[in-house]
Structure formats: C-alpha cells, structure tokens
Design a protein around this motif. Sequence first.
Motif, PDB file in Angstrom:
ATOM      1  N   ALA A 233       1.975  -6.112   4.268  1.00 53.70           N
ATOM      2  CA  ALA A 233       1.191  -4.904   4.537  1.00 53.70           C
ATOM      3  C   ALA A 233      -0.125  -5.254   5.216  1.00 53.70           C
ATOM      4  O   ALA A 233      -0.559  -4.573   6.159  1.00 53.70           O
ATOM      5  N   ASP A 234      -0.758  -6.314   4.731  1.00 53.28           N
ATOM      6  CA  ASP A 234      -1.999  -6.757   5.399  1.00 53.28           C
ATOM      7  C   ASP A 234      -1.727  -7.179   6.833  1.00 53.28           C
ATOM      8  O   ASP A 234      -2.519  -6.899   7.741  1.00 53.28           O
TER       9      ASP A 234
ATOM     10  N   GLN B  21       6.228  -8.853  -4.921  1.00 49.85           N
ATOM     11  CA  GLN B  21       5.127  -7.912  -4.752  1.00 49.85           C
ATOM     12  C   GLN B  21       4.001  -8.528  -3.926  1.00 49.85           C
ATOM     13  O   GLN B  21       3.439  -7.895  -3.023  1.00 49.85           O
TER      14      GLN B  21
ATOM     15  N   LEU C  83       0.489   3.267   5.990  1.00 51.83           N
ATOM     16  CA  LEU C  83       0.454   1.850   5.648  1.00 51.83           C
ATOM     17  C   LEU C  83      -0.617   1.587   4.593  1.00 51.83           C
ATOM     18  O   LEU C  83      -0.419   0.799   3.659  1.00 51.83           O
ATOM     19  N   THR C  84      -1.769   2.254   4.741  1.00 54.56           N
ATOM     20  CA  THR C  84      -2.825   2.099   3.728  1.00 54.56           C
ATOM     21  C   THR C  84      -2.351   2.632   2.380  1.00 54.56           C
ATOM     22  O   THR C  84      -2.586   2.012   1.321  1.00 54.56           O
TER      23      THR C  84
ATOM     24  N   LEU D  28       1.319  -0.569  -3.674  1.00 54.07           N
ATOM     25  CA  LEU D  28       1.726  -1.925  -4.046  1.00 54.07           C
ATOM     26  C   LEU D  28       0.665  -2.582  -4.927  1.00 54.07           C
ATOM     27  O   LEU D  28       0.977  -3.315  -5.880  1.00 54.07           O
ATOM     28  N   SER D  29      -0.607  -2.316  -4.616  1.00 54.71           N
ATOM     29  CA  SER D  29      -1.670  -2.897  -5.436  1.00 54.71           C
ATOM     30  C   SER D  29      -1.674  -2.294  -6.838  1.00 54.71           C
ATOM     31  O   SER D  29      -1.965  -2.977  -7.837  1.00 54.71           O
TER      32      SER D  29
ATOM     33  N   LEU E 279       2.519  -7.290  -0.288  1.00 54.09           N
ATOM     34  CA  LEU E 279       1.107  -7.053   0.014  1.00 54.09           C
ATOM     35  C   LEU E 279       0.663  -7.833   1.250  1.00 54.09           C
ATOM     36  O   LEU E 279      -0.103  -7.322   2.088  1.00 54.09           O
ATOM     37  N   GLU E 280       1.128  -9.076   1.374  1.00 59.41           N
ATOM     38  CA  GLU E 280       0.763  -9.881   2.547  1.00 59.41           C
ATOM     39  C   GLU E 280       1.321  -9.253   3.835  1.00 59.41           C
ATOM     40  O   GLU E 280       0.653  -9.227   4.870  1.00 59.41           O
TER      41      GLU E 280
ATOM     42  N   ARG F  88       0.004   0.155   0.842  1.00 63.16           N
ATOM     43  CA  ARG F  88      -0.652  -1.005   0.247  1.00 63.16           C
ATOM     44  C   ARG F  88      -1.312  -0.646  -1.072  1.00 63.16           C
ATOM     45  O   ARG F  88      -1.330  -1.425  -2.038  1.00 63.16           O
TER      46      ARG F  88
ATOM     47  N   ASN G  12      -1.261  -4.224   8.985  1.00 58.77           N
ATOM     48  CA  ASN G  12      -2.550  -3.579   9.200  1.00 58.77           C
ATOM     49  C   ASN G  12      -3.337  -4.286  10.307  1.00 58.77           C
ATOM     50  O   ASN G  12      -3.974  -3.647  11.149  1.00 58.77           O
TER      51      ASN G  12
END
Length: 467
Positions: free
Chosen positions: A296-297, A289, A267-268, A274-275, A293-294, A271, A300
């Motif tokens: 993924a956060d 995108q 998952l990290t 994606l970043s 990211l949201e 992210r 997490n």
Amino acid sequence: MRTRLLGSFVTVVAILVLGLGIPLALTFAQNFQSVLFVDRAADTSRYASLSQRLLEQGADDPGLDNQLKSYRDVYDIAVAVFDRGDQAPDGSFRALAQAGSRIDPTDAIVREDLVNARAGRGTQQGALLMPWNGAPMVVAEPVLVNGEVRGVVVTSSPTDRTRTLIWLSWAAILVGGVLAVGLAVLVALPLVRWMLRPVLLLDNATAALLPAIVNGRKVDPVGGDIGPPELRRLTRSFDQMAASVGDVLAAQRAFVADASHQLRNPLTALRIRLSNLEGHVDPDVQEQQSAALEEADRLNRILDELLAMARAESSSVDPVPVDVDQVVTARLRAWQAVATAKGVALVLDGEPGGTALAPPRGVETVLDALLDNALKFTGDDTLVTVEVHRRDGRVRLAVRDHGPGLQPEELERATDRFWRSAAHQNVRGSGLGLAIVRLIVERVGGTVELDLPEGGGLRVAFDVPAI
C-alpha cells in the motif's frame, strides 16, 4: 527549397531563351551574309558583262581598267579578270585586268571558284559567315562570249562591316536573353514565395509541434488561406492532425492525473483498514499484513510520482528565474535529517550558480528526486556530493552518490519511465524519478547526463539556462 525551385524555373527559362536565341542569331548571320553575297554577285556579274569586249577582241580596254580601279578605290573591293586558264602549260590562270593585289589565283579558295566559273557554274554562297572568320568573300562569274566561257571575273570583298553587324545583332540577342532571364526571375520570385509560403509555415509548425505538446501548450494553427490549393489542403490537414494529437495527449495526461488522484482516497482508506487490523489478526498472517501495508505504501508512492509526472507534462507555465544557490541550500537542509539517519554526509561543492531559468519549483523537484535516489542507494557512512557550476551560459548541477551504480549499458535507459535496473528490484521505488527529472529539464532545453565516476557510485548531472 526556394533556391532549388527558383533555380529550376530559371534553368527552364534559360534553356528556352537559348533554344530561341541561337537559331535567331544564326538567322541574323545568314541574312547579313546573304545581303553581302547578293550585292557582290551582282557587281561581279556586271563586270563579267563589261569584260566580254576585252575577251572577244583580245585587246586592252582602258575604260574597263579605269572602272575596275574606280570600283576598287570607292568600295575597297579587289576585282580581276582572268583568262580560261588553259593557255599556260601548268593550267594557271592569267590576269587580263586587275584592280588591287588581293586576288591570288593560286589560293585554294580562289582557284576552286575559278575552276567552277570556267565550267559555267557561278559561286555559291558557301558556309555560314561567322564574326570571328576574317577571310574575304570571293565571288567568281564566268565571262561568256557567244555562249562560250572565255574568262572569269573574280571579286574579293572584305567582310569586316558584315561581321560587325553580326556581332552587334548577337550582342542585342544576348542582352535580350539576359533581360528575359532577369524578368523571369523577377516574376518567379513572388510566385515561388507564394507557392512555398505554406511549406515554410508547415516547417515552422512542425518544429514547434513537439515542444508545444511536451509543454502542454496549445498548438497554434498553420492556417490554410494562402498558397496553391493542394498545399492549403495539406495545411488544413496538418492543423487537424496537430489538434487531434494535442487533444489525445491532453486527455491522456488528464486521465493519469485524475486516476492517480481518485485512487489516493481508496488506497488511503485501504491502508488505514490494514493498520487497524494490527493486533487483531492471527500470528500466522501477521507477515502477510505487513507485506500488504508495504505494498500500500509502495502504491501510494507510485501515485504521488504519477501525479508529479502528470503535472510536469501538462504544465503550461512559462519558465521563471530561479536562485539556484538558494534552492540548493534549502534542499540540502531539508534532506539533512534523512542523510543523518543513514550516517551520510551531504557535501556542497563547486561555485555559485547564480540565477537560472527553470519551471516553477522545477529545480526543487529535480533535486528532491536526485537526492532521494542518492540517499536510497548510497552506502552508510559515505558522501553524497552536490556540485554546482556555471559555464557558457548554463548552470550545471550534479548529484553523486557512492552506491552500487549501474552497468554502462544501462545508463541510456535509466531515464525511461518505470525502468529499473535488474540489480535494484528489491529497492523501493517506481522507476519514475529520473523520468520526471528529464521531463522538467527538457522543458527549458536542458539535458540530463548519467555517468559512472571513479570510486564507484553514480553521478546524475543536468543543466538549465543561466540568466
């Protein structure tokens, strides 16, 4: 249960003792009465033979009078000789010779015996003599002269001695019955303890099963080496079941912890990728995108909370003393930057809490979860109050915000895993915060309470044992 089982056993023994004791007591009374009756019947028959001359000659017999008087004086038994009772106009019996004045021919019992004897029938033993019946024993025998009934001899005997013997025999039977019941109790006590020992162990093991599993401790086996064979098999089955349940739950917690930990790395990496796409995607998909990211956060955060819950469930570390005031001050200082960013004031209220018993870092984890929720939902430029109180051997902490709160019917479900109010679906979070709070607090026998204070918002309070 021991009392009920022992009571049932003693009741059965008591019924058995009564079933044997009552017939035995009646048999003793019958035997004593028979001895008295046979003795009086023999005496009465002897005096009936001696009275033949008196009735045959129709003259007084001084020798018979002396014998009757001597018998009366020695044995305190009244004796009388009556005629046939057919000479008087009213059919009454006339005494021809008598020693003592206790024989009344007009008495119903005496007259019945006189009439039976006149008909040639001797007195029967009659009803069973009871120790509380003080009536004398009356025995009548006909006096035969040339085969013809010419009179009747009647004896009236006191029954005091016989009734005393009956009382003594009944008392002995009663004492024997009480001793038998007492002996049965002495024998039954170790037997009942032996029978119920596995049940007691099972009861204690059942009470300890849930706390042990919840706290991640190994379930102690009951042991199946005592008690009846059926209960020994039951205890062994319980041990197998408890071990299986503990293994299943341990495997489940290990899976959650391992899965959460293993998912963090990909998952990290996802992210980061994606970043890295920032500025390299078409403007048309930049919104997608950002949404990725949201998410993924969000994933997490969920993994972090799942790991925290797995640790809370599987931790077998015993509670430790915690300085509540120091922990509260430290957590308020740590969250001050987040509160300042929202324009929210963190206020400490109440009194010093002192030292409490809690899991290691348990109070910190609970306060972090509650302050995170409070700052997440409270409005800007409002207050978040942390209250500390010490009452009745408990330390009580509460965090109160001024947000939208919950509906009254939602308060009971708020500590369920992954539960979120329908009104807060657009707010970040996984629904595990309060569930983790409840798990940590219940490890030390505490409780979590949610209420809706006046002025709006939500108050979440919990307590832990004070030291």
